[in-house]
Design an enzyme around this catalytic site. Structure first.
Site, mmCIF file in Angstrom:
data_model
loop_
_atom_site.group_PDB
_atom_site.id
_atom_site.type_symbol
_atom_site.label_atom_id
_atom_site.label_comp_id
_atom_site.label_asym_id
_atom_site.label_seq_id
_atom_site.Cartn_x
_atom_site.Cartn_y
_atom_site.Cartn_z
ATOM 1 N N SER A 228 1.003 -1.149 -0.320
ATOM 2 C CA SER A 228 -0.044 0.083 -0.046
ATOM 3 C C SER A 228 0.815 1.616 -0.593
ATOM 4 O O SER A 228 0.221 2.604 -0.710
ATOM 5 C CB SER A 228 -0.884 0.170 1.432
ATOM 6 O OG SER A 228 -0.130 -0.325 2.773
ATOM 7 N N GLU B 239 7.198 -6.844 -12.141
ATOM 8 C CA GLU B 239 6.894 -5.771 -12.983
ATOM 9 C C GLU B 239 6.547 -5.128 -11.928
ATOM 10 O O GLU B 239 5.685 -4.437 -10.859
ATOM 11 C CB GLU B 239 5.572 -6.426 -13.583
ATOM 12 C CG GLU B 239 6.089 -7.477 -14.871
ATOM 13 C CD GLU B 239 5.834 -8.673 -14.189
ATOM 14 O OE1 GLU B 239 4.949 -8.806 -13.038
ATOM 15 O OE2 GLU B 239 6.449 -9.495 -14.135
ATOM 16 N N GLN C 181 3.722 -8.057 -1.264
ATOM 17 C CA GLN C 181 3.203 -8.998 -0.124
ATOM 18 C C GLN C 181 3.016 -10.257 -0.892
ATOM 19 O O GLN C 181 2.002 -10.363 -1.451
ATOM 20 C CB GLN C 181 2.607 -8.735 1.079
ATOM 21 C CG GLN C 181 2.030 -9.971 1.826
ATOM 22 C CD GLN C 181 0.937 -9.897 3.190
ATOM 23 O OE1 GLN C 181 0.127 -9.329 2.545
ATOM 24 N NE2 GLN C 181 1.305 -9.374 4.373
#
Length: 188
Positions: free
Chosen positions: A110, A135, A154
């Site tokens: 995030s 990517e 994650q």
């Protein structure tokens, strides 16, 4: 299919080498966090990046021209500047050896997502082994820093209800054993 907890991830990594190097706790002071979390593992991006540029007019996944990307070493600076609206590849510091009954899904952190940096990684299939190619897209109209050797995404682990008949290794997956950044491949 069950989501695996920190105790399982730790056991599989320390006893079976599922993740190496393995960080047994979440590291997050003055860095973008990485290491073991409650139901996942935050992976780190290495210091080598491949920035896609517009030297050629076309990206062809079936016939990728390596001249479409420029290798950048960020080990000295500790970060990589991803230009506005640009795309780059990188790889994890961690090496993975997936169990035959487990699939892993990777989701961007995030911290980066809130800055317009989108991280994509395809699933880690059963018995995949290698470093993970990452990517990274900058969706903003501003340049952005991507910090080398810090958290980038994650990984969550899903264990199947039964063993698959054919794993990634069994079918000779084209990215099996990859080291460093691996460009697109097509089996011929």
């Amino acid at each position: 299919m069950g989501l695996k907890a920190d105790s399982w991830i730790k056991k599989m990594s320390l006893e079976h080498g599922m993740i190496s190097p393995f960080c047994e706790k979440q590291v997050g002071k003055n860095v973008i966090s990485y290491g073991l979390s409650s139901y996942g593992y935050d992976i780190r991006v290495g210091s080598e990046f491949m920035l896609f540029d517009n030297k050629n007019a076309l990206i062809d996944p079936k016939n990728f021209d390596p001249n479409n990307a420029t290798k950048i070493d960020a080990s000295k600076e500790g970060f990589f500047i991803l230009p506005a609206n640009a795309f780059a590849l990188a790889h994890t510091i961690e090496y993975f050896k997936m169990p035959k009954d487990t699939l892993a899904i990777c989701l961007g952190k995030s911290t980066y997502a809130r800055c317009g940096i989108i991280v994509n990684v395809t699933p880690f299939e059963p018995e995949f082994e290698g470093y993970i190619t990452i990517e990274i897209s900058n969706t903003t109209n501003l340049p952005a820093k991507v910090y080398a050797n810090e958290g980038i995404a994650q990984v969550v682990f899903l264990q199947g209800d039964e063993m698959c008949e054919q794993s990634y290794k069994d079918r000779g997956g084209k990215y099996q054993g990859q080291v460093g950044i691996t460009l697109p491949k097509i089996l011929k």
